[in-house]
Design a protein around this motif. Sequence first.
Motif, PDB file in Angstrom:
ATOM      1  N   PHE A  19       0.759  -1.140   0.117  1.00 10.75           N
ATOM      2  CA  PHE A  19      -0.007   0.087   0.229  1.00 10.75           C
ATOM      3  C   PHE A  19       0.847   0.947  -0.214  1.00 10.75           C
ATOM      4  CE2 PHE A  19      -2.844   3.733   1.770  1.00 10.75           C
ATOM      5  CZ  PHE A  19      -3.810   3.392   1.577  1.00 10.75           C
ATOM      6  N   ALA A  20       2.012   1.439   0.638  1.00 15.18           N
ATOM      7  CA  ALA A  20       2.589   2.260   1.092  1.00 15.18           C
ATOM      8  C   ALA A  20       2.945   3.122  -0.514  1.00 15.18           C
ATOM      9  CB  ALA A  20       3.794   2.629   2.020  1.00 15.18           C
ATOM     10  N   PHE A  21       3.902   1.621  -1.342  1.00 14.71           N
ATOM     11  CA  PHE A  21       4.004   2.025  -2.504  1.00 14.71           C
ATOM     12  C   PHE A  21       3.146   2.322  -2.720  1.00 14.71           C
ATOM     13  CE2 PHE A  21       6.141   0.210  -6.778  1.00 14.71           C
ATOM     14  CZ  PHE A  21       7.074   0.443  -6.474  1.00 14.71           C
ATOM     15  N   LEU A  22       2.514   1.761  -3.620  1.00 14.97           N
ATOM     16  CA  LEU A  22       2.075   1.725  -4.549  1.00 14.97           C
ATOM     17  C   LEU A  22       0.446   3.665  -4.235  1.00 14.97           C
ATOM     18  CD1 LEU A  22      -0.328  -1.561  -5.088  1.00 14.97           C
ATOM     19  CD2 LEU A  22       1.770  -0.266  -6.429  1.00 14.97           C
ATOM     20  N   ALA A  23       0.556   4.394  -3.060  1.00 16.32           N
ATOM     21  CA  ALA A  23      -0.222   4.978  -2.568  1.00 16.32           C
ATOM     22  C   ALA A  23       1.121   6.837  -2.378  1.00 16.32           C
ATOM     23  CB  ALA A  23       0.048   5.140  -0.896  1.00 16.32           C
ATOM     24  N   GLU A  24       2.532   6.267  -2.857  1.00 17.78           N
ATOM     25  CA  GLU A  24       3.939   7.093  -3.583  1.00 17.78           C
ATOM     26  C   GLU A  24       3.394   7.369  -4.650  1.00 17.78           C
ATOM     27  OE1 GLU A  24       5.420  10.641  -3.246  1.00 17.78           O
ATOM     28  OE2 GLU A  24       4.805   8.981  -1.423  1.00 17.78           O
ATOM     29  N   LYS A  30       8.101   2.928 -12.484  1.00 19.29           N
ATOM     30  CA  LYS A  30       8.795   2.036 -11.641  1.00 19.29           C
ATOM     31  C   LYS A  30       8.197   0.995 -12.735  1.00 19.29           C
ATOM     32  CE  LYS A  30      11.056   3.548  -8.457  1.00 19.29           C
ATOM     33  NZ  LYS A  30      11.298   3.650  -6.057  1.00 19.29           N
ATOM     34  N   PHE A  31       6.856   1.258 -12.659  1.00 17.15           N
ATOM     35  CA  PHE A  31       6.163  -0.520 -12.596  1.00 17.15           C
ATOM     36  C   PHE A  31       5.295  -0.437 -14.287  1.00 17.15           C
ATOM     37  CE2 PHE A  31       3.739   1.501  -9.666  1.00 17.15           C
ATOM     38  CZ  PHE A  31       2.410   2.059  -9.992  1.00 17.15           C
ATOM     39  N   SER A  32       5.257   1.385 -14.853  1.00 17.49           N
ATOM     40  CA  SER A  32       4.687   1.991 -15.971  1.00 17.49           C
ATOM     41  C   SER A  32       5.208   2.697 -16.760  1.00 17.49           C
ATOM     42  CB  SER A  32       3.710   2.636 -15.023  1.00 17.49           C
ATOM     43  OG  SER A  32       2.561   3.224 -16.753  1.00 17.49           O
ATOM     44  N   PRO A  33       5.726   2.097 -17.891  1.00 16.20           N
ATOM     45  CA  PRO A  33       6.694   2.545 -18.736  1.00 16.20           C
ATOM     46  C   PRO A  33       6.118   3.947 -19.892  1.00 16.20           C
ATOM     47  CG  PRO A  33       5.810   0.237 -19.474  1.00 16.20           C
ATOM     48  CD  PRO A  33       5.792   0.785 -18.420  1.00 16.20           C
ATOM     49  N   ALA A 134      -2.768  -6.183 -19.240  1.00 18.11           N
ATOM     50  CA  ALA A 134      -3.264  -6.227 -18.570  1.00 18.11           C
ATOM     51  C   ALA A 134      -1.872  -7.284 -17.413  1.00 18.11           C
ATOM     52  CB  ALA A 134      -4.955  -5.957 -18.093  1.00 18.11           C
ATOM     53  N   PRO A 135      -2.198  -8.459 -17.537  1.00 15.16           N
ATOM     54  CA  PRO A 135      -1.281 -10.155 -17.482  1.00 15.16           C
ATOM     55  C   PRO A 135      -0.153  -8.878 -16.856  1.00 15.16           C
ATOM     56  CG  PRO A 135      -2.698 -10.428 -18.658  1.00 15.16           C
ATOM     57  CD  PRO A 135      -2.399  -9.098 -19.300  1.00 15.16           C
ATOM     58  N   ALA A 136       0.523  -8.344 -17.932  1.00 13.44           N
ATOM     59  CA  ALA A 136       1.738  -7.894 -17.605  1.00 13.44           C
ATOM     60  C   ALA A 136       1.940  -6.497 -16.639  1.00 13.44           C
ATOM     61  CB  ALA A 136       2.175  -7.671 -19.507  1.00 13.44           C
ATOM     62  N   PHE A 137       0.804  -5.294 -16.712  1.00 11.13           N
ATOM     63  CA  PHE A 137       1.621  -4.523 -15.979  1.00 11.13           C
ATOM     64  C   PHE A 137       0.993  -5.012 -14.699  1.00 11.13           C
ATOM     65  CE2 PHE A 137      -1.456  -0.946 -14.292  1.00 11.13           C
ATOM     66  CZ  PHE A 137      -0.361   0.026 -14.501  1.00 11.13           C
ATOM     67  N   GLY A 138      -0.056  -5.848 -14.491  1.00  9.09           N
ATOM     68  CA  GLY A 138       0.262  -6.751 -12.423  1.00  9.09           C
ATOM     69  C   GLY A 138       1.599  -7.469 -12.586  1.00  9.09           C
ATOM     70  N   ILE A 141       3.923  -4.209 -11.786  1.00 10.97           N
ATOM     71  CA  ILE A 141       3.215  -4.299 -10.534  1.00 10.97           C
ATOM     72  C   ILE A 141       4.340  -5.041  -9.402  1.00 10.97           C
ATOM     73  CG2 ILE A 141       1.704  -3.661  -7.989  1.00 10.97           C
ATOM     74  CD1 ILE A 141       0.306  -2.536 -10.622  1.00 10.97           C
ATOM     75  N   LYS A 142       4.243  -5.720  -9.448  1.00 12.17           N
ATOM     76  CA  LYS A 142       4.548  -7.059  -8.534  1.00 12.17           C
ATOM     77  C   LYS A 142       5.990  -7.087  -8.674  1.00 12.17           C
ATOM     78  CE  LYS A 142       5.551 -12.204  -8.474  1.00 12.17           C
ATOM     79  NZ  LYS A 142       5.287 -12.442  -7.172  1.00 12.17           N
ATOM     80  N   THR A 143       6.583  -6.975  -9.767  1.00 14.96           N
ATOM     81  CA  THR A 143       8.845  -7.086  -9.537  1.00 14.96           C
ATOM     82  C   THR A 143       8.761  -5.666  -8.733  1.00 14.96           C
ATOM     83  OG1 THR A 143       8.282  -8.044 -12.043  1.00 14.96           O
ATOM     84  CG2 THR A 143      10.111  -6.932 -11.189  1.00 14.96           C
ATOM     85  N   ALA A 144       8.119  -4.674  -9.474  1.00 18.79           N
ATOM     86  CA  ALA A 144       8.537  -3.280  -8.677  1.00 18.79           C
ATOM     87  C   ALA A 144       8.597  -3.530  -7.331  1.00 18.79           C
ATOM     88  CB  ALA A 144       7.816  -2.379  -9.879  1.00 18.79           C
TER      89      ALA A 144
END
Length: 148
Positions: A19-24, A30-33, A134-138, A141-144
């Motif tokens: 949550f803290a990572f995504l809220a910032e 880092k995950f959306s080119p 979408a699957p690659a986007f998910g 996010i996981k990787t980042a």
Amino acid sequence: MAGQFEATAEVNRPVEEVFAFLAEGTNDPKFSPRVQEITKTPKGPTAVGTIFTSTVKDAGMKTGRKFRITEYDAPHRIRWTEDSKNVVTAAEGGYDLESTGPGTTRVRIFNVLEGHGVGKLLVGFALGAARKDAPAFGQRIKTAVEAS
């Protein structure tokens, strides 16, 4: 025409960390080119009313985006709306996070895209591309999050 895409990911981190990572929201590049740069106003912790202003590159074109946080329920839910005036915008989007065990979290991200003006003709293409990615986007996010 409006439509939704979504992605999910199982992240090997506790829900509070995810949550803290995504809220910032400044972590988005880092995950959306497509996100070239992003800033947050005001500085400090994200809350309802926080604005994220970004430059994104879609289909070879750069556009400015402005997202406003509309709901913030740590550590499980964030919602936003796009306030910018582009041909395709995210009328609503968000993250839903759920602890799935010690140190693991399920993340769901979604955006409801809508077209404006000529964007009504383009939104179907944007949705198709977003749903295909979408699957690659998910996974990004996981990787980042796990690398942070």
